[in-house]
Write a protein that holds these residues in place. Structure first.
Motif, PDB file in Angstrom:
ATOM      1  N   LEU A   1       0.828  -1.210   0.000  1.00  0.00           N
ATOM      2  CA  LEU A   1       0.000   0.000   0.000  1.00  0.00           C
ATOM      3  C   LEU A   1       0.863   1.261   0.000  1.00  0.00           C
ATOM      4  O   LEU A   1       0.574   2.227  -0.722  1.00  0.00           O
ATOM      5  N   LYS A   2       1.916   1.267   0.794  1.00  0.00           N
ATOM      6  CA  LYS A   2       2.817   2.427   0.821  1.00  0.00           C
ATOM      7  C   LYS A   2       3.517   2.604  -0.523  1.00  0.00           C
ATOM      8  O   LYS A   2       3.636   3.724  -1.038  1.00  0.00           O
TER       9      LYS A   2
ATOM     10  N   ALA B   1       4.060   5.288  -5.825  1.00  0.00           N
ATOM     11  CA  ALA B   1       3.978   5.204  -7.288  1.00  0.00           C
ATOM     12  C   ALA B   1       2.901   6.139  -7.824  1.00  0.00           C
ATOM     13  O   ALA B   1       3.097   6.804  -8.853  1.00  0.00           O
ATOM     14  N   GLY B   2       1.772   6.210  -7.127  1.00  0.00           N
ATOM     15  CA  GLY B   2       0.708   7.112  -7.546  1.00  0.00           C
ATOM     16  C   GLY B   2       1.122   8.572  -7.473  1.00  0.00           C
ATOM     17  O   GLY B   2       0.810   9.359  -8.367  1.00  0.00           O
TER      18      GLY B   2
ATOM     19  N   ALA C   1      -3.745   8.880  -4.952  1.00  0.00           N
ATOM     20  CA  ALA C   1      -2.647   8.376  -4.119  1.00  0.00           C
ATOM     21  C   ALA C   1      -2.524   9.195  -2.838  1.00  0.00           C
ATOM     22  O   ALA C   1      -2.325   8.634  -1.754  1.00  0.00           O
ATOM     23  N   ALA C   2      -2.632  10.507  -2.949  1.00  0.00           N
ATOM     24  CA  ALA C   2      -2.540  11.361  -1.766  1.00  0.00           C
ATOM     25  C   ALA C   2      -3.681  11.059  -0.799  1.00  0.00           C
ATOM     26  O   ALA C   2      -3.459  10.945   0.416  1.00  0.00           O
ATOM     27  N   ILE C   3      -4.885  10.885  -1.321  1.00  0.00           N
ATOM     28  CA  ILE C   3      -6.024  10.537  -0.465  1.00  0.00           C
ATOM     29  C   ILE C   3      -5.785   9.184   0.200  1.00  0.00           C
ATOM     30  O   ILE C   3      -6.007   9.019   1.403  1.00  0.00           O
ATOM     31  N   GLY C   4      -5.315   8.219  -0.583  1.00  0.00           N
ATOM     32  CA  GLY C   4      -5.042   6.890  -0.034  1.00  0.00           C
ATOM     33  C   GLY C   4      -3.994   6.910   1.052  1.00  0.00           C
ATOM     34  O   GLY C   4      -4.138   6.244   2.092  1.00  0.00           O
ATOM     35  N   LEU C   5      -2.936   7.691   0.852  1.00  0.00           N
ATOM     36  CA  LEU C   5      -1.880   7.768   1.868  1.00  0.00           C
ATOM     37  C   LEU C   5      -2.383   8.459   3.135  1.00  0.00           C
ATOM     38  O   LEU C   5      -2.026   8.060   4.256  1.00  0.00           O
ATOM     39  N   VAL C   6      -3.204   9.485   2.979  1.00  0.00           N
ATOM     40  CA  VAL C   6      -3.777  10.140   4.162  1.00  0.00           C
ATOM     41  C   VAL C   6      -4.592   9.121   4.956  1.00  0.00           C
ATOM     42  O   VAL C   6      -4.440   8.999   6.179  1.00  0.00           O
TER      43      VAL C   6
END
Length: 118
Positions: A50-51, A56-57, A72-77
């Protein structure tokens, strides 16, 4: 604004790749921290994936695919909100700073991504 976004995104990419690599290598500090917060070692490869996917995103976002960078930014948050929550729930404050720092970088990426996209 664009320069700030590039700097923060690159820093976030580097940190996420480093963290994913540490998870995959099952370094001593990763195993100790995950045990302390109650995360089984079998979860490390999916968490690393996931990280790495988030990194990559963000990279794709920098290279001209802004919708992927935003996702990707939303997912990482969301990922790092989960990490902070796990630390707080386990009452492990010694390493909370790492999760909190990663969360701050992800939030900064998201905010700058939205600002640049305008």
């Amino acid at each position: 604004m664009l320069t700030a976004y590039v700097v923060v995104a690159v820093l976030t990419i580097v940190v996420c790749v480093w963290s994913a690599a540490a998870d995959l290598a099952r370094t001593e500090f990763v195993l100790a921290n995950s045990a302390e917060v109650g995360v089984p070692p079998s979860w490390l490869p999916p968490l690393a994936a996931l990280k790495a996917a988030g990194a990559a995103g963000l990279l794709l976002g920098l290279l001209g695919v802004p919708v992927v960078g935003l996702a990707a930014a939303i997912g990482l948050v969301l990922f790092f909100v989960g990490a902070v929550t796990v630390h707080l729930r386990a009452r492990v404050f010694r390493t909370l700073g790492y999760a909190g720092g990663f969360l701050a970088l992800a939030v900064a990426c998201l905010v700058l991504e939205v600002a640049v996209a305008r």
